[in-house]
Design an enzyme around this catalytic site. Structure first.
Site, PDB file in Angstrom:
ATOM      1  N   HIS A 178       0.861  -1.186   0.000  1.00  0.00           N
ATOM      2  CA  HIS A 178       0.000   0.000   0.000  1.00  0.00           C
ATOM      3  C   HIS A 178       0.890   1.226   0.000  1.00  0.00           C
ATOM      4  O   HIS A 178       2.105   1.124   0.196  1.00  0.00           O
ATOM      5  CB  HIS A 178      -0.960   0.022   1.196  1.00  0.00           C
ATOM      6  CG  HIS A 178      -0.266   0.026   2.536  1.00  0.00           C
ATOM      7  ND1 HIS A 178       0.517   1.069   2.975  1.00  0.00           N
ATOM      8  CD2 HIS A 178      -0.224  -0.901   3.523  1.00  0.00           C
ATOM      9  CE1 HIS A 178       0.987   0.800   4.177  1.00  0.00           C
ATOM     10  NE2 HIS A 178       0.560  -0.399   4.532  1.00  0.00           N
ATOM     11  N   ASP A 301      -0.462 -19.786  12.459  1.00  0.00           N
ATOM     12  CA  ASP A 301       0.805 -20.299  12.976  1.00  0.00           C
ATOM     13  C   ASP A 301       0.910 -20.013  14.473  1.00  0.00           C
ATOM     14  O   ASP A 301       0.854 -18.855  14.895  1.00  0.00           O
ATOM     15  CB  ASP A 301       1.969 -19.637  12.236  1.00  0.00           C
ATOM     16  CG  ASP A 301       3.284 -20.344  12.489  1.00  0.00           C
ATOM     17  OD1 ASP A 301       3.795 -20.259  13.617  1.00  0.00           O
ATOM     18  OD2 ASP A 301       3.779 -20.977  11.554  1.00  0.00           O
ATOM     19  N   SER A 316       3.323  -5.032   6.977  1.00  0.00           N
ATOM     20  CA  SER A 316       2.795  -4.756   5.644  1.00  0.00           C
ATOM     21  C   SER A 316       3.873  -4.958   4.592  1.00  0.00           C
ATOM     22  O   SER A 316       4.971  -4.431   4.706  1.00  0.00           O
ATOM     23  CB  SER A 316       2.292  -3.312   5.556  1.00  0.00           C
ATOM     24  OG  SER A 316       1.066  -3.174   6.205  1.00  0.00           O
TER      25      SER A 316
END
Length: 354
Positions: A178, A301, A316
Site C-alpha cells: 500500500h 501459525d 505490511s
C-alpha cells in the site's frame, strides 16, 4: 576508527510550523492501515519470476512540494490572524510554489516568505490533483519580525515496512503493498525522492482485539540499500543498490491460480531474521472491490500468534506464498481481530510498478 552509525527510531516524522517555529513532529505511519482506495489496478498476463523477500527495511520519503497538515494563528501589529487559512488553503493541499520559487521543504517555504516580505504572496498548490493559485498576505510576527503564514507543513516521512519482492534481472523491488500516506491527513505523499535502509526489529507490541500491535525497530541512516521511484496506492517501488536481496525466484500467481486454504507468509519480527509462518487464505475478492484488498487471510501459525497476536504494523508487505508461487503481500489488519487481515495480489503490485 570506524565511524559510529546513526540510528533513527522507526516512528519519526519530519514536520514544521511556518508561523511559530521550526518543529519536529512525532507520529506513526499506520503501516497496516491507510484508507483503502476503490480504484482497482489491472492485472498483467505475463508470467514473472520474483524473489520473495519478507525483510523489514527503513523507508524514508521526501515529498514533492510540502503537505498542509494544519493551521495556526500569527500575532502581528494588527492582531492575531491566520493568513494561510484565510486565503483558502485547506488541510491536505500540497504547496508546490510560493511566489516564483518551487518549494520542496520547510526551509524552502521559510526562505521564500522572507524574500517576498511585505508583498502579496502567490501560492500554487495541488488539491485532489487540481492545480490552484491563491493569494495571501504574510504577517511579520511581533516576537521576531519574521514573515509567517500560520500553516503546519510536512516535507518528509520515515518508518519501517517489509520488502515484498526483488527482481534480480532489473534490481527492482516493491514494499508495503500500500502507499505511504500522511498520518494526519491520510493523503498519499507525493514522492520527490526516497530510499530504503537496513533495519533491525528490536521488539514487538502484541496485537489484541481493538488494539493493533506494531513492530519496534531502528534503521541505519548512513547506509542505503536502494532508491525509491514511486509511491502508489499499491505499494512503494524502487531499485536496489549493489547485490540486492538473497533468495530463490518463484513464479507470480495469477488471480485464477490463487485459492482459499493453506498458505504461508515471510516475515521479519525479530532482529533481521526472516521466517515462514502458516496462514489461511479465507477469501479471494472480486477484481473490482479494492486495489489493496484482494485477499482475506488469517494467521494460524502458533509461533507467530504467540509473538505478535497476528498481523501487526510493520508487517505490511510480507509476501504471501501458496503452491510454490508468490501470491501477494499483507496490507491491512482487522482492528477487532488482529489474527485476520487483507492482502494485495502480487500481479496487482506488478501492474502498479509498471
Amino acid at each position: 576508527m570506524r565511524k559510529k552509525q546513526k540510528k533513527l527510531r522507526w516512528h519519526t516524522l519530519a514536520a514544521a510550523l511556518i508561523g511559530a517555529a521550526l518543529l519536529v513532529g512525532m507520529g506513526t505511519w499506520g503501516i497496516t492501515g491507510p484508507n483503502q482506495r476503490a480504484a482497482a489496478c489491472a492485472v498483467s498476463a505475463e508470467r514473472r519470476y520474483l524473489v520473495p523477500v519478507g525483510r523489514t527495511v527503513g523507508i524514508k520519503l521526501f515529498s514533492h512540494g510540502v503537505l498542509v497538515v494544519g493551521f495556526s494563528e500569527v500575532e502581528g501589529e494588527a492582531g492575531t490572524v491566520s493568513p494561510a487559512e484565510d486565503c483558502g488553503l485547506q488541510v491536505g493541499d500540497i504547496i508546490t510554489e510560493i511566489g516564483d520559487e518551487y518549494v520542496n521543504s520547510v526551509a524552502d517555504v521559510t526562505e521564500a516568505l522572507q524574500t517576498i516580505g511585505d508583498e502579496a504572496v502567490t501560492i500554487c498548490a495541488l488539491r485532489d490533483g487540481r492545480r490552484l493559485s491563491l493569494t495571501a498576505d504574510s504577517v511579520p510576527c511581533l516576537s521576531d519580525g519574521t514573515y509567517r503564514l500560520g500553516v503546519w507543513v510536512r516535507d518528509s516521512m520515515a518508518g519501517i515496512g517489509t520488502v515484498t519482492y526483488y527482481e534480480p534481472e532489473t534490481g527492482a523491488f516493491a514494499a508495503l503493498g500500500h502507499g505511504v500516506t500522511d498520518v494526519d491527513t491520510d493523503v498519499l505523499m507525493p514522492l520527490r525522492s526516497g530510499s530504503i535502509m537496513p533495519s533491525t526489529v528490536t521488539g514487538v507490541v502484541k496485537g489484541a482485539q481493538g488494539s493493533p500491535g506494531q513492530l519496534h525497530g531502528s534503521f541505519d541512516l548512513e547506509q542505503t540499500l536502494g532508491s525509491l521511484s514511486a509511491n502508489t496506492d499499491c505499494g512503494v517501488f524502487g531499485t536496489v543498490d549493489g547485490e540486492g536481496f538473497d533468495g530463490t525466484a518463484l513464479p507470480v500467481a495469477t488471480r485464477s491460480e490463487v485459492s482459499t486454504g493453506r498458505a504461508t507468509i515471510l516475515s521479519n519480527i525479530s532482529g533481521d531474521e526472516v521466517r515462514e509462518y502458516t496462514v489461511e487464505i479465507l477469501r479471494v475478492y472480486p477484481e473490482s472491490l479494492s486495489a489493496t484488498r484482494n485477499l482475506m487471510i488469517r494467521v494460524v501459525d502458533p509461533v507467530l500468534l504467540e509473538e505478535t497476536g497476528g498481523i501487526v504494523q510493520g508487517m505490511s508487505g510480507s509476501p504471501i506464498l501458496q503452491n510454490g508461487m508468490l501470491v501477494g503481500a499483507v496490507t491491512h489488519v482487522l482492528v477487532n481481530d488482529p489474527t485476520c487481515g487483507y492482502g494485495i495480489l502480487a500481479e496487482t503490485m506488478l501492474d502498479a510498478a509498471g
